[in-house]
Design a protein around this motif. Structure first.
Motif, PDB file in Angstrom:
ATOM      1  N   VAL A  26       0.656  -1.119  -0.401  1.00 37.29           N
ATOM      2  CA  VAL A  26      -0.188  -0.305  -0.287  1.00 37.29           C
ATOM      3  C   VAL A  26       1.081   1.580  -0.094  1.00 37.29           C
ATOM      4  O   VAL A  26       0.457   2.829  -0.995  1.00 37.29           O
ATOM      5  CB  VAL A  26      -0.795  -0.252   0.876  1.00 37.29           C
ATOM      6  CG1 VAL A  26      -1.340   1.330   1.364  1.00 37.29           C
ATOM      7  CG2 VAL A  26      -1.710  -1.096   0.664  1.00 37.29           C
ATOM      8  N   HIS A  27       1.931   0.805   0.812  1.00 37.54           N
ATOM      9  CA  HIS A  27       2.724   2.354   1.016  1.00 37.54           C
ATOM     10  C   HIS A  27       3.825   2.707  -0.635  1.00 37.54           C
ATOM     11  O   HIS A  27       3.460   3.531  -0.963  1.00 37.54           O
ATOM     12  CB  HIS A  27       4.120   2.048   2.171  1.00 37.54           C
ATOM     13  CG  HIS A  27       2.719   2.438   3.815  1.00 37.54           C
ATOM     14  ND1 HIS A  27       2.764   1.899   4.036  1.00 37.54           N
ATOM     15  CD2 HIS A  27       3.073   3.982   4.010  1.00 37.54           C
ATOM     16  CE1 HIS A  27       1.874   2.427   5.554  1.00 37.54           C
ATOM     17  NE2 HIS A  27       2.514   4.095   5.381  1.00 37.54           N
ATOM     18  N   GLN A  28       4.071   1.345  -0.671  1.00 37.98           N
ATOM     19  CA  GLN A  28       4.608   1.987  -1.930  1.00 37.98           C
ATOM     20  C   GLN A  28       3.321   2.256  -3.556  1.00 37.98           C
ATOM     21  O   GLN A  28       4.316   2.522  -4.178  1.00 37.98           O
ATOM     22  CB  GLN A  28       5.027   0.155  -2.708  1.00 37.98           C
ATOM     23  CG  GLN A  28       6.201   0.109  -3.940  1.00 37.98           C
ATOM     24  CD  GLN A  28       6.612  -1.058  -4.125  1.00 37.98           C
ATOM     25  OE1 GLN A  28       6.409  -2.690  -3.612  1.00 37.98           O
ATOM     26  NE2 GLN A  28       7.491  -1.475  -4.916  1.00 37.98           N
ATOM     27  N   GLN A  36       4.291   5.874  -5.763  1.00 32.53           N
ATOM     28  CA  GLN A  36       3.903   6.067  -7.376  1.00 32.53           C
ATOM     29  C   GLN A  36       3.610   7.517  -8.199  1.00 32.53           C
ATOM     30  O   GLN A  36       4.040   7.246  -9.393  1.00 32.53           O
ATOM     31  CB  GLN A  36       2.971   5.044  -7.987  1.00 32.53           C
ATOM     32  CG  GLN A  36       3.365   3.132  -7.647  1.00 32.53           C
ATOM     33  CD  GLN A  36       4.664   2.711  -8.158  1.00 32.53           C
ATOM     34  OE1 GLN A  36       4.870   3.088  -9.301  1.00 32.53           O
ATOM     35  NE2 GLN A  36       5.219   1.996  -7.624  1.00 32.53           N
ATOM     36  N   GLN A  37       2.892   7.992  -7.764  1.00 31.79           N
ATOM     37  CA  GLN A  37       2.379   9.977  -7.675  1.00 31.79           C
ATOM     38  C   GLN A  37       4.079  10.701  -8.343  1.00 31.79           C
ATOM     39  O   GLN A  37       4.049  10.883  -9.023  1.00 31.79           O
ATOM     40  CB  GLN A  37       1.881  10.183  -6.840  1.00 31.79           C
ATOM     41  CG  GLN A  37       2.382  10.525  -5.022  1.00 31.79           C
ATOM     42  CD  GLN A  37       1.858  10.815  -4.972  1.00 31.79           C
ATOM     43  OE1 GLN A  37       0.549  11.332  -5.195  1.00 31.79           O
ATOM     44  NE2 GLN A  37       1.609  11.330  -4.167  1.00 31.79           N
ATOM     45  N   GLY A  92      12.079  10.879  -7.524  1.00 36.76           N
ATOM     46  CA  GLY A  92      11.248  10.886  -5.787  1.00 36.76           C
ATOM     47  C   GLY A  92      10.729   9.156  -5.436  1.00 36.76           C
ATOM     48  O   GLY A  92      10.653   9.206  -4.141  1.00 36.76           O
ATOM     49  N   LYS A  93      10.567   8.895  -6.361  1.00 32.07           N
ATOM     50  CA  LYS A  93       9.581   7.206  -6.529  1.00 32.07           C
ATOM     51  C   LYS A  93      10.758   6.071  -5.108  1.00 32.07           C
ATOM     52  O   LYS A  93       9.941   6.144  -4.101  1.00 32.07           O
ATOM     53  CB  LYS A  93      10.056   6.545  -7.869  1.00 32.07           C
ATOM     54  CG  LYS A  93       8.540   5.788  -7.473  1.00 32.07           C
ATOM     55  CD  LYS A  93       8.187   4.822  -8.668  1.00 32.07           C
ATOM     56  CE  LYS A  93       8.171   5.890  -9.782  1.00 32.07           C
ATOM     57  NZ  LYS A  93       7.262   5.073 -11.248  1.00 32.07           N
ATOM     58  N   ALA A 122       9.795   5.335   3.383  1.00 31.56           N
ATOM     59  CA  ALA A 122       8.212   4.898   3.666  1.00 31.56           C
ATOM     60  C   ALA A 122       8.146   3.156   3.931  1.00 31.56           C
ATOM     61  O   ALA A 122       7.903   2.664   4.471  1.00 31.56           O
ATOM     62  CB  ALA A 122       7.246   5.385   2.793  1.00 31.56           C
ATOM     63  N   ILE A 123       8.846   2.651   2.971  1.00 33.47           N
ATOM     64  CA  ILE A 123       8.503   0.836   3.397  1.00 33.47           C
ATOM     65  C   ILE A 123       9.132   0.160   4.858  1.00 33.47           C
ATOM     66  O   ILE A 123       8.680  -0.548   4.985  1.00 33.47           O
ATOM     67  CB  ILE A 123       9.783   0.371   1.804  1.00 33.47           C
ATOM     68  CG1 ILE A 123       9.146   0.995   0.862  1.00 33.47           C
ATOM     69  CG2 ILE A 123       9.509  -1.518   1.998  1.00 33.47           C
ATOM     70  CD1 ILE A 123       7.447   0.896   0.634  1.00 33.47           C
TER      71      ILE A 123
END
Length: 87
Positions: free
Chosen positions: A32-34, A38-39, A44-45, A52-53
């Motif tokens: 979900v955090h990954q 994606q935006q 930045g990804k 976050a992971i």
């Protein structure tokens, strides 16, 4: 089944369900955090995922472990419950 055996079975099932819940919860939370990362564009990804992971894995694993333990203990308790006999 004696009380000691029942307690051992319930403990084992609860811990096994907790470990399974930790693995599943960590993977779901990380996924979900990954998806939220994606935006961002290419640079930045990767930064977002690196940030976050690990927290998502920790949070999901902890939550999954406790939920799995509670559900596993409940199901093991129900499965090892003595049946009522009418005399």
């Amino acid at each position: 089944m004696t009380n000691k055996k029942r307690m051992l079975v319930c403990t084992f099932v609860a811990l096994a369900a907790g470990c399974f819940g930790a693995i599943a919860g960590g993977q779901i939370s990380a996924w979900v955090h990954q998806q939220n990362c994606q935006q961002f564009q290419w640079g930045g990804k990767e930064i977002c995922q690196a940030w976050a992971i690990p927290g998502a894995l920790w949070q999901g694993s902890t939550t999954g472990f406790w939920v799995g333990e509670v559900v596993g203990a409940l199901l093991a308790g129900l499965a090892t419950q003595r049946g009522t006999t009418d005399n």
